[in-house]
Write an enzyme that holds these catalytic residues in place. Structure first.
Site, PDB file in Angstrom:
ATOM      1  N   ASP A  14       5.169 -28.651 -70.969  1.00  0.00           N
ATOM      2  CA  ASP A  14       5.893 -27.431 -70.352  1.00  0.00           C
ATOM      3  C   ASP A  14       5.008 -26.471 -70.039  1.00  0.00           C
ATOM      4  O   ASP A  14       4.150 -26.014 -70.820  1.00  0.00           O
ATOM      5  CB  ASP A  14       7.186 -27.159 -71.164  1.00  0.00           C
ATOM      6  CG  ASP A  14       8.097 -26.353 -70.220  1.00  0.00           C
ATOM      7  OD1 ASP A  14       8.346 -27.140 -69.284  1.00  0.00           O
ATOM      8  OD2 ASP A  14       8.309 -25.195 -70.451  1.00  0.00           O
ATOM      9  N   ASP A  36      -1.924 -22.744 -57.949  1.00  0.00           N
ATOM     10  CA  ASP A  36      -3.567 -22.767 -58.123  1.00  0.00           C
ATOM     11  C   ASP A  36      -4.242 -22.108 -56.989  1.00  0.00           C
ATOM     12  O   ASP A  36      -5.285 -21.451 -57.301  1.00  0.00           O
ATOM     13  CB  ASP A  36      -3.767 -24.231 -57.878  1.00  0.00           C
ATOM     14  CG  ASP A  36      -3.786 -25.031 -59.301  1.00  0.00           C
ATOM     15  OD1 ASP A  36      -3.785 -24.338 -60.096  1.00  0.00           O
ATOM     16  OD2 ASP A  36      -3.911 -26.149 -59.460  1.00  0.00           O
TER      17      ASP A  36
HETATM   18  P1  ITT Z   1       8.060 -31.919 -65.282  1.00  0.00           P
HETATM   19  O1  ITT Z   1       8.980 -30.901 -65.739  1.00  0.00           O
HETATM   20  O2  ITT Z   1       8.624 -32.904 -64.643  1.00  0.00           O
HETATM   21  O3  ITT Z   1       6.790 -32.132 -66.073  1.00  0.00           O
HETATM   22  P2  ITT Z   1       7.704 -29.412 -63.602  1.00  0.00           P
HETATM   23  O4  ITT Z   1       6.941 -29.372 -62.206  1.00  0.00           O
HETATM   24  O5  ITT Z   1       9.053 -29.129 -63.399  1.00  0.00           O
HETATM   25  O6  ITT Z   1       7.386 -31.119 -64.038  1.00  0.00           O
HETATM   26  P3  ITT Z   1       7.439 -27.321 -65.662  1.00  0.00           P
HETATM   27  O7  ITT Z   1       8.818 -27.356 -65.677  1.00  0.00           O
HETATM   28  O8  ITT Z   1       6.509 -27.677 -66.681  1.00  0.00           O
HETATM   29  O9  ITT Z   1       7.007 -28.843 -64.845  1.00  0.00           O
HETATM   30  O10 ITT Z   1       7.019 -26.415 -64.504  1.00  0.00           O
HETATM   31  C1  ITT Z   1       5.647 -26.179 -64.504  1.00  0.00           C
HETATM   32  C2  ITT Z   1       5.667 -25.347 -63.205  1.00  0.00           C
HETATM   33  O11 ITT Z   1       4.600 -24.128 -63.598  1.00  0.00           O
HETATM   34  C3  ITT Z   1       4.830 -25.832 -61.985  1.00  0.00           C
HETATM   35  O12 ITT Z   1       5.873 -26.647 -61.213  1.00  0.00           O
HETATM   36  C4  ITT Z   1       4.002 -24.818 -61.474  1.00  0.00           C
HETATM   37  O13 ITT Z   1       4.965 -24.260 -60.576  1.00  0.00           O
HETATM   38  C5  ITT Z   1       3.516 -24.141 -62.537  1.00  0.00           C
HETATM   39  N1  ITT Z   1       2.459 -24.861 -62.991  1.00  0.00           N
HETATM   40  C6  ITT Z   1       1.939 -25.365 -64.206  1.00  0.00           C
HETATM   41  N2  ITT Z   1       0.749 -25.717 -64.303  1.00  0.00           N
HETATM   42  C7  ITT Z   1      -0.008 -25.473 -63.313  1.00  0.00           C
HETATM   43  C8  ITT Z   1      -1.013 -25.658 -62.920  1.00  0.00           C
HETATM   44  O14 ITT Z   1      -1.837 -26.324 -63.389  1.00  0.00           O
HETATM   45  N3  ITT Z   1      -1.390 -25.055 -61.498  1.00  0.00           N
HETATM   46  C9  ITT Z   1      -0.567 -24.768 -60.794  1.00  0.00           C
HETATM   47  N4  ITT Z   1       0.808 -24.217 -61.110  1.00  0.00           N
HETATM   48  C10 ITT Z   1       1.032 -24.803 -62.437  1.00  0.00           C
END
Ligand code: ITT
Length: 193
Positions: free
Chosen positions: A69, A152
């Site tokens: 997360d 990003d």
């Molecule tokens: P899962 O829950 O299925 O893993 P998700 O995209 O919904 O996928 P999260 O609930 O953890 O995952 O939300 C993460 C969000 O935070 C992601 O959609 C991006 O908007 C942001 N994010 C996280 N890591 C990032 C990264 O490495 N680069 C850019 N944005 C990021």
């Protein structure tokens, strides 16, 4: 040992596989396991949600499962979007999320931000281990670069004078997710054996 990545985010999956690939005989995803149900992210912290993802997939498969997360924490916006990063604009669309971020930062000078990732590994027996990683940066109005995902293109890293979307090779060494996964890697032998 098989590891199931508890994520639907293809970019995350790619990054996690690149870092953990050689430590597991087989890395699979929700799709590979025919798990199509939405995992409810009801937690209010990254840790709570990472635990929910890893535990849910461990219960459904009996395999080791890994949940990530993660999200963007912006100083001047009281730490938001935080755990709501994926759903910031209500749509789950990266472009709209970025648009809302820049709109909310209009006229604000302090652009300090960080990405946070909490990685939870659930062992086949259900025991869990969690690790956190962060990267500091600042939010720039104009997007730069075309790799990576999410926020990003707007996340500028002072040390490299580039956004994370301009650092395709380096991202998997310096990112919040890479740092959390590095910590996990260091403990992996103790955890599994
Ligand atoms: P899962 O829950 O299925 O893993 P998700 O995209 O919904 O996928 P999260 O609930 O953890 O995952 O939300 C993460 C969000 O935070 C992601 O959609 C991006 O908007 C942001 N994010 C996280 N890591 C990032 C990264 O490495 N680069 C850019 N944005 C990021």
């Amino acid at each position: 040992m098989e590891l199931v990545i508890a994520s639907n985010n293809q970019n995350k999956i790619k990054e996690i596989k690149a870092i953990l690939g050689k430590y597991f005989s087989n890395i699979t995803t929700l799709n590979d396991k025919n798990i199509h149900q939405e995992i409810p992210e009801t937690g209010t912290t990254f840790l709570e949600n990472a635990l929910i993802k890893a535990r849910t997939v461990n219960s459904l498969t009996g395999c080791a499962a890994l949940g990530d997360d993660s999200g963007l924490v912006v100083h001047a916006l009281d730490g938001t979007p935080g755990v709501y990063s994926a759903r910031y604009s209500g749509t789950g669309d990266d472009f709209k999320n970025n648009e809302k971020l820049i709109e909310n930062l209009k006229g604000i000078e302090n652009r300090k931000a960080k990405f946070v990732s909490v990685i939870t590994l659930a062992k086949p027996n259900g025991e869990t281990f969690s690790f956190e990683g962060e990267i500091l940066g600042e939010i720039v109005d104009n997007p730069r670069g075309n790799t990576g995902f999410g926020y990003d293109p707007h996340f500028y890293v002072e040390e490299y004078q580039k956004t994370l979307a301009e650092l395709p090779e380096l991202k998997n060494k310096i990112s919040h997710r890479a740092k959390a996964l590095e910590k996990l890697k260091r403990e992996l032998k103790n955890i599994l054996y």
